[in-house]
Structures are given as C-alpha cells and as structure tokens.
Design an enzyme around this catalytic site. Structure first.
Site, PDB file in Angstrom:
ATOM      1  CB  SER A 192      -0.903   0.007   1.243  1.00  0.00           C
ATOM      2  OG  SER A 192      -1.706  -1.137   1.313  1.00  0.00           O
ATOM      3  N   GLY A 193       0.276   2.386  -0.363  1.00  0.00           N
ATOM      4  CA  GLY A 193       1.021   3.641  -0.328  1.00  0.00           C
ATOM      5  C   GLY A 193       0.986   4.433  -1.620  1.00  0.00           C
ATOM      6  CD1 TRP A 254      -4.160   0.400  -3.338  1.00  0.00           C
ATOM      7  CD2 TRP A 254      -5.729  -0.323  -1.925  1.00  0.00           C
ATOM      8  NE1 TRP A 254      -5.355   0.954  -3.727  1.00  0.00           N
ATOM      9  CE2 TRP A 254      -6.335   0.518  -2.876  1.00  0.00           C
ATOM     10  CE3 TRP A 254      -6.526  -0.896  -0.934  1.00  0.00           C
ATOM     11  CZ2 TRP A 254      -7.708   0.802  -2.863  1.00  0.00           C
ATOM     12  CZ3 TRP A 254      -7.887  -0.624  -0.911  1.00  0.00           C
ATOM     13  CH2 TRP A 254      -8.465   0.224  -1.873  1.00  0.00           C
ATOM     14  CG  ASN A 272      -3.310   6.222  -7.344  1.00  0.00           C
ATOM     15  OD1 ASN A 272      -3.663   5.556  -6.386  1.00  0.00           O
ATOM     16  ND2 ASN A 272      -2.363   7.145  -7.255  1.00  0.00           N
ATOM     17  CG  ASP A 323      -7.163   7.989  -6.574  1.00  0.00           C
ATOM     18  OD1 ASP A 323      -6.195   7.249  -6.800  1.00  0.00           O
ATOM     19  OD2 ASP A 323      -7.767   7.997  -5.490  1.00  0.00           O
ATOM     20  CD1 TRP A 418     -12.866  -0.595   1.223  1.00  0.00           C
ATOM     21  CD2 TRP A 418     -12.554  -2.777   1.558  1.00  0.00           C
ATOM     22  NE1 TRP A 418     -13.565  -0.940   2.358  1.00  0.00           N
ATOM     23  CE2 TRP A 418     -13.387  -2.281   2.589  1.00  0.00           C
ATOM     24  CE3 TRP A 418     -12.234  -4.139   1.553  1.00  0.00           C
ATOM     25  CZ2 TRP A 418     -13.897  -3.093   3.590  1.00  0.00           C
ATOM     26  CZ3 TRP A 418     -12.737  -4.942   2.565  1.00  0.00           C
ATOM     27  CH2 TRP A 418     -13.563  -4.414   3.570  1.00  0.00           C
ATOM     28  CD1 TRP A 493     -15.269   1.570   3.770  1.00  0.00           C
ATOM     29  CD2 TRP A 493     -15.935   2.575   1.901  1.00  0.00           C
ATOM     30  NE1 TRP A 493     -14.158   2.085   3.154  1.00  0.00           N
ATOM     31  CE2 TRP A 493     -14.547   2.721   2.004  1.00  0.00           C
ATOM     32  CE3 TRP A 493     -16.590   3.126   0.790  1.00  0.00           C
ATOM     33  CZ2 TRP A 493     -13.782   3.387   1.045  1.00  0.00           C
ATOM     34  CZ3 TRP A 493     -15.834   3.798  -0.156  1.00  0.00           C
ATOM     35  CH2 TRP A 493     -14.457   3.928  -0.025  1.00  0.00           C
TER      36      TRP A 493
END
Length: 590
Positions: A192-193, A254, A272, A323, A418, A493
């Site tokens: 991730s990141g 991620w 992205n 994004d 997600w 979500w």
C-alpha cells in the site's frame, strides 16, 4: 520498544478446546475452502473470491429466526475502521483489528484466547485509515500484515511470533492493509502507499521461513527477482512513462489478489499511477496509441505463482487522471455458457468481464448511473475518453498553480472501492456494493519528496442524488443488466456474501446488518450492530447449526476523504464489535 505478544488465557476451557486435535492447514484444504463448510480458511471464502457458501440450512424462510450467539469487543481506545474478514479453523476464529492487531477467539463462547499487538512505530503513513482486512492461515501459523509494511507469522495456538519480515520502508510511505494470499506454500503479498509515490509490487515468501522467493514490481522499468537474483524487467523502460517518472510511479497493489487454480494464475489489481496529475505523467507523450498509458498502473495483472513473471495484463483506465485505482478484486467464475471468466467492478464505474485463459477483454458495462470521464469502452477494451472532463493542466493556467476544475463522476473513491462483491453460482449474478457520487477535481503542480503526499490534485466529493449514495446492485455478468437494487442513504463500504440458501448479506454505515433475497432484493432480516458495518461477513456450520459472523466498526476512507459526503455522515459512531449469529436447530424448520 521491541514488538511483543500479549497472551491471554480467557478460560481453561477455551485453551483446552483449542489444543485438542489442532492440526495443520494444507494446500488441499485451502483449495477446497468453498466446499468445506465447517471452516473459513481463505480471504473470499475461496481463493477465487466468490464469497459464496453452499450452506442452505439458513434460507429465505427461516432467516427471520437468526439470533445473536455472542459478541466480542476489540476494546480499548483503538477503534477506527474495522474491515476484517474472519478466518475460522478447528473451533477458533482469527480476526485482525485496526492498528495492526490480531485476536484468536473461541467460536463456541466468544472468549479471547490470545491477542497480538504489533506495537507500531511513530511516523507510519496510512492514507486511508488504520484498517486491516484480514489474515491468512497455513500449516500451524496465522499470518497478517501491519501498517509499518511488515508481514508477521504467529503460532496459531499461542500467538507467539514465529517470524516478522519487512515488506518495504514505511518512512517512504509504504504500508500494508490487505489479507495475504497463500498458494502452494508461498505467502503472497502486495503493498500500500499509492499516494506517496511508492512503486507497487507483488512478492512471494516461503510461508515457513518468511524468506523471499520472488518479487514483481508492477511499474514498467523495474526489475523483478527470483531466488535472490534479478530476473526480468517489468515491461519496457520508458515505453509508456516519460523520463524518470516510472521511478515513483505508484500502482500500489493494496487490496491483495486472487488465485485461479484452473489456469494456475495469481491475479492482482494495481492502483493509481503517481502523481494523480496526468499532465505531469504524460508530458510530451502523444495522445494516440498507448505511449501515455503509464503501464501497469490501474490494471489487472496475471502472474505466474512459481516465478513472479507477468502472464498478461488488462488496463482498465489507461492515461488515468481521476484516481481510478484498478485494485478491485478479480473474481473467477464460469458463465451460463460454460466459459471460464473473470469479473471485476472497477472504481471507474464499469463492470468488466475478462477471459480467464489470457485476461483478454470480453465486455464492459456501466454499473453506476453517471459516468462523466468516458462515453464507454470500445471493442478493444479501451475507454472512449471525454477529454473535456479530464482535470485541466495547471501549466495552462494563467498563474500556473491550478488547472481547470471539472466535475467528475464517479468520485475518486469509486463506483466501487475496496468492499468486495459476491457471486452466486446458483443465480449466476454478482452482488456489487456501489456508490453514486462525484467530485470537483483539479490538478496542481507537484514534485516528489520521499514520505510526502504525491498527488498534484485537489478534490471535493459530492453526492449525486438526494435520496441515496450507497447502492447494492444485483448484476447479470452476461448482459450487464441490473436485476435489482437496494439504495442506502450513506455510502456502502462493507463486503457482501451469498449463500445457497438464497441469501445476500451485507451491512450499512448506519449499523444495520441485512439479509436480502438473492432473486428479488427483498429485505428478509436485519440486526442493528451499534456501529457502521464495513467488514466482511462469513458463514460456517458447527454441530449441525449454521453461523454467520461480521465485524462492526465505522471508519475507513469515507470519514477521512469524503468531503461533503463525510459531513453528511459525521454523526455515525465508531465501534469495534464482532457479532456472531446462529440459527438454532429447533428454529431451522420454522
């Protein structure tokens, strides 16, 4: 401070039950997870990620009799978003919690057996809350990732650390939040990141030792490794990236991956490209062809699990500028004509079907109502861009500081983010948690700095409709037809699960855990959990009774990044309760 373990003996009975007959989890057991109804051994209730159970004890007629069996509190001040999917094995449930914690719980009593706390260092840089989405189990170990970009193996019985390995440098913006994937004795992780100019990658380790077997960066120009030696370059250097921008190209993996046993292929989505400002990434690149596509960001990638070599790729959003991560899960299924397919619902608002043999494009249809960035997807699988709805180039602005603002839909949090969808082989449908929202978005100048946000964009998310944001949709993958829809005021979500009993389970940020009729969308049962449900439900059977579990605890990206939507739901309470329900035997026939 050294990482340490807090081992708690909740009860002599719980510990004894755990120790008796506790055996190792094998590759065969993982491969058979969907059919084996007495446990839940994989993320997705099967490595194909269908999130479908063949159990039908609980069904449309008797779900009204589903009752709470026990609730487990994660306790303390450490709340925030709870997105875990439980693992269930030999009478023990394993869950992960916010701030990189893990718990082992007796499934009969709901009592804690042990707890592990990763004791995170100062300076971690998670972009989208301190969540963790679950664990992986194999042999006598249980594995999970931490927010400081490490992977930890714990002893299933005691919670003692067996090994603890670094995935990447958290000070550069790396973290890890996904559930790991295990195939043939390899534990496979992403990273991730993506908002920090990192480089997305997939790597495989020996599950017993934690030693790296292979690595595969997913951005062109970076070298992979195999058994400690350089293997092959990903793509071709500068084929679709200008200058040195590939060095900080993003593409974080991620959300983790799936595994298709029929083709022996790992499938990972990539996030992205970095920065968000597409004009910087594509400076001097032609708009025709694929020179500015920035491969392999915003893509789905098929990987050989033995070597880490890329078998195929499909890019959902080339020249990405909103994004629209491509990380969303890829689900292996068989269509009504017997064709082996993959399905994925992208952040960009389109539902894609791909061929399982080679990842080739089959079809794409919109699954949200308002898509502003593209007219559609052409026969080759490329988007037909509406360039006027791309955020403007700051270099073209009079002051050079802010490009033209556009309203784009869906928002950067996606038509689907997600939260995992589910597929029912019984109905042939996919059940997709989606959101109807857009954003004002603009581009800004940006330069890379290690450990700093690397966006080059600003944004404000807005709801598209007054009466709902969230929308659970039942979609026919063969036609793209919407069969039914459940609208919800707040964004959806949480994950979705289907069963052979004709039920679709999911939850809402308002705290309601709901069972729907899989054919009509009728709400058949619900339970108020006390906080937002953004976790992932599972079901299993024990002593002839069917159980359902989901975690409750509001948080995640929406309160942090949601703009006007975040203000709309700021009344929702945080929490941290794991709810388990059972259908008593005496009520199964009523």
């Amino acid at each position: 401070m050294n990482r340490f373990i807090i081992a708690v003996t909740a009860s002599i009975l719980a510990t004894a039950a755990f120790a008796d007959g506790h055996g190792g989890v094998t590759e065969e057991m993982l491969a058979n997870d969907t059919a084996s109804t007495g446990d839940v051994l994989t993320n997705g209730m099967g490595r194909h990620l269908q999130r479908y159970s063949p159990l039908d004890t609980l069904n449309k007629d008797n779900v009204k009799n589903l009752l709470p069996a026990w609730a487990f509190s994660l306790g303390g001040e450490k709340q925030r978003g709870q997105e875990t999917q439980p693992i269930v094995h030999e009478g023990v449930m394993y869950i992960t919690g916010s701030y990189s914690r893990m718990y082992a719980i007796d499934v009969k009593t709901g009592k804690e057996i042990w707890q592990y706390d990763a004791r995170l260092p100062e300076g971690i840089l998670p972009c989208c809350d301190v969540v963790n989405r679950g664990a992986a189990i194999y042999g006598d170990k249980i594995y999970f990732g931490t927010l400081d970009a490490r992977i930890v193996a714990l002893d299933q019985k005691t919670g003692d650390v067996v090994w603890n390995k670094k995935i990447a440098d958290y000070k550069a913006g790396y973290s890890y939040t996904a559930a790991p994937l295990i195939v043939d004795g390899l534990i496979i992780t992403g990273n991730s990141g993506g908002e920090f100019g990192i480089v997305g990658a997939v790597e495989a380790r020996d599950a017993d030792t934690g030693d790296v077997v292979w690595t595969r960066p997913v951005i062109e120009g970076h070298m992979g490794t195999l058994n400690g030696e350089e293997s092959t370059m990903t793509g071709t250097l500068n084929a679709t990236w200008p200058g040195d921008m590939w060095k900080t190209g993003g593409g974080a993996t991620w959300l983790g991956g799936s595994y298709d046993a029929d083709t022996d292929t790992l499938v990972f989505g990539t996030g992205n490209p970095a920065p968000w400002n597409s004009h910087l990434r594509n400076a001097g690149q032609p708009t025709e062809g694929n020179a500015g596509d920035n491969l392999y960001a915003a893509s789905r990638i098929g990987i050989d699990p033995k070597t880490g070599e890329i078998k195929w790729h499909y890019q959902t959003t080339p020249r990405e500028g909103w994004d629209y991560d491509g990380v969303n899960e890829v689900v292996a299924y068989t269509d009504r004509s017997g064709n082996k397919r993959f399905a994925t619902a992208d952040r960009n608002g389109f539902f894609y079907v791909l061929n399982r043999e080679d990842g080739a494009f089959v079809s794409a249809t919109p699954f949200v109502k308002d898509i502003s960035w593209a007219e559609g997807i052409d026969d080759e699988g490329r988007p037909i861009f509406i360039e006027n709805n791309r955020p403007g180039d700051p270099a073209a602005a009079a002051d050079g500081k802010k490009g033209e603002v556009v309203f784009a839909s869906p928002s950067f949090l996606g038509g689907k983010n997600w939260m995992p969808m589910s597929h029912s082989p019984k109905t042939g449908l996919f059940y997709v948690p989606s959101n109807e929202w857009g954003m004002d978005i603009w581009n800004e100048p940006i330069t890379y700095k290690k450990g700093a946000a690397y966006l080059g964009s600003g944004f404000t998310i807005k709801p598209n409709y007054d009466d709902h944001i969230g929308s659970l949709k039942a979609i026919d993958p063969d036609t793209g037809e919407l069969k039914w829809e459940f609208k919800n005021n707040a964004p959806l979500w949480g994950g979705v699960m289907t069963t052979a009993g004709g039920l679709v389970f999911t939850g809402t940020p308002e705290g309601e855990f709901i069972a729907f009729d899989d054919e009509t969308g009728e709400k058949l049962w619900s339970f108020q959990t006390g906080s937002g449900v953004i976790g992932q439900p599972v079901t299993w059977e024990q002593d002839g009774e069917q159980y359902v579990t989901v975690i409750s605890g509001w948080g995640g990206a929406v309160p942090l990044w949601g703009g006007e939507v975040a203000k709309k739901v700021n009344y929702l309470n945080q929490g941290g309760l794991l709810w388990t329900f059972r259908l008593p035997t005496e009520l199964a026939s009523k």
